[in-house]
Design an enzyme around this catalytic site. Structure first.
Site, PDB file in Angstrom:
ATOM      1  N   ASN A  50      81.826  14.997  62.018  1.00  0.00           N
ATOM      2  CA  ASN A  50      82.249  16.148  62.667  1.00  0.00           C
ATOM      3  C   ASN A  50      81.259  16.107  63.764  1.00  0.00           C
ATOM      4  O   ASN A  50      79.789  15.860  63.661  1.00  0.00           O
ATOM      5  CB  ASN A  50      81.879  17.549  61.826  1.00  0.00           C
ATOM      6  CG  ASN A  50      82.148  18.599  62.326  1.00  0.00           C
ATOM      7  OD1 ASN A  50      81.367  19.006  63.544  1.00  0.00           O
ATOM      8  ND2 ASN A  50      82.713  19.380  61.835  1.00  0.00           N
ATOM      9  N   CYS A  88      89.838  21.505  56.303  1.00  0.00           N
ATOM     10  CA  CYS A  88      90.160  22.979  56.849  1.00  0.00           C
ATOM     11  C   CYS A  88      91.851  22.612  57.200  1.00  0.00           C
ATOM     12  O   CYS A  88      92.297  21.715  56.808  1.00  0.00           O
ATOM     13  CB  CYS A  88      89.547  23.028  58.035  1.00  0.00           C
ATOM     14  SG  CYS A  88      90.068  22.039  59.425  1.00  0.00           S
ATOM     15  N   CYS A  91      92.600  20.031  59.917  1.00  0.00           N
ATOM     16  CA  CYS A  91      92.627  18.688  59.406  1.00  0.00           C
ATOM     17  C   CYS A  91      93.842  18.451  58.355  1.00  0.00           C
ATOM     18  O   CYS A  91      94.450  17.425  58.317  1.00  0.00           O
ATOM     19  CB  CYS A  91      91.181  18.318  58.703  1.00  0.00           C
ATOM     20  SG  CYS A  91      90.050  18.486  60.369  1.00  0.00           S
ATOM     21  N   ASP A 151      81.716  27.016  62.578  1.00  0.00           N
ATOM     22  CA  ASP A 151      82.651  25.719  62.346  1.00  0.00           C
ATOM     23  C   ASP A 151      83.609  26.446  61.596  1.00  0.00           C
ATOM     24  O   ASP A 151      84.807  26.003  61.621  1.00  0.00           O
ATOM     25  CB  ASP A 151      81.985  24.745  61.493  1.00  0.00           C
ATOM     26  CG  ASP A 151      82.576  23.465  61.468  1.00  0.00           C
ATOM     27  OD1 ASP A 151      82.728  22.709  62.346  1.00  0.00           O
ATOM     28  OD2 ASP A 151      83.130  23.066  60.375  1.00  0.00           O
TER      29      ASP A 151
END
Length: 154
Positions: A50, A88, A91, A151
């Site tokens: 990330n 998530c 993704c 995030d």
């Protein structure tokens, strides 16, 4: 559900180490500690982490960074994606879109992600319950709660 969620093999744990190393790099850089590794034919094809904070890029999640590092591919048919945290929605959608047949998740205690969606689309999901992944994520959440909230769009 995977036929071996409680009994991951040594190969899965070995490849998860590559994802964990990426997560640790991200944490050391001040970013969100989520790492990923794409594996095919018993070899790591690409890794990523990330980099939302480091690059100021809202979609630079660990899985996305890893897939970007893998470059153009005709197929993901024989790959496994290792990720330190349950994916998530963005993704997970990319995993489905690219036809990645199998993912191995380091931990899902700190963030439940979209495992049900992945399974409903035929993706094999293995959850390791890796203590290193969870400890790193919990440390990050305690030390940088504002970045974590950003995030996950809270």
């Amino acid at each position: 559900m995977s036929d071996r969620p409680d009994r991951p093999d040594d190969i899965d744990r070995r490849f998860m180490r590559a994802a964990i190393e990426e997560a640790e790099r991200g944490f050391a850089e001040g970013g969100v500690p989520i790492g990923a590794a794409l594996v095919e034919g018993g070899a790591v094809v690409a890794t990523g982490r990330n980099r939302r904070v480091q690059q100021g890029d809202p979609i630079a999640h660990g899985e996305m960074d890893c897939l970007r590092s893998a470059g153009r591919r005709r197929s993901y048919r024989n790959t496994t994606l290792y990720t330190t945290l349950s994916p998530c929605m963005m993704c997970a959608g990319t995993i489905v879109q690219f036809g990645i047949p199998r993912i191995v998740v380091g931990e899902n205690a700190t963030f439940g992600g979209n495992e049900a969606l992945l399974r409903s689309r035929g993706v094999e999901v293995v959850v390791l319950g890796d203590e290193r992944c969870e400890a790193l994520m919990r440390r990050f959440m305690a030390e940088r709660p504002e970045v974590w909230a950003e995030d996950i769009a809270e």
